[in-house]
Design a protein around this motif. Sequence first.
Motif: not given
Length: 192
Positions: A115-121, A140-144, A148-159, A172-177
Amino acid sequence: MEHAALRVPLQDQRVALCRHTPADLPCFLEWHSDPELARLTRHDQTPLKREQIATYFETIVLPSSAQGMCFGIEATDATPHRLIGTCSLTDLARETGTLRILIGPHDCWGKGYGTEAVRLLVAYGFERLKLREIVLGVFDFNVRAIRSYEKVGFRHASTIRLSRPIGSPPAHEYLMTITPATIRRTNHERSL
């Protein structure tokens, strides 16, 4: 491991982003041959072979790192500092980039390093590279990772429905933005 200093400070409380050096190859060999990491990150779900990893590291990772697009993730709360992963911004086009991240050692999972690394990047992408949007793909099965991405602010865009071998569970693969406005909204919600 000694890493080349960056011209921009990319450090948070417990993580620093650094340039990769040839000395990082053993970590890449370990991480990319790990079956569990392959399951979580690779569409074909299989670990890479040693030669594939070495070629990828030498022809993609090192040159991208030299250009400021790929970084080692160093745990700064360890003594000595420890290389625990890699992250990058790729496919830069029309003010958009694709974020990729891998935390290698299993004992570093679920501890907030990613989460920290994603926030920095993400901050680097918006502030230094002037991107207007950053996207990523996550199974979709990589819930952890999704949390983490949602904590930074990423939102689900499509599947995207993934084709899997017969007998494998559907996936499924979630595309997040994320955009600068999404970060402001996420920070505002956190402060309430």
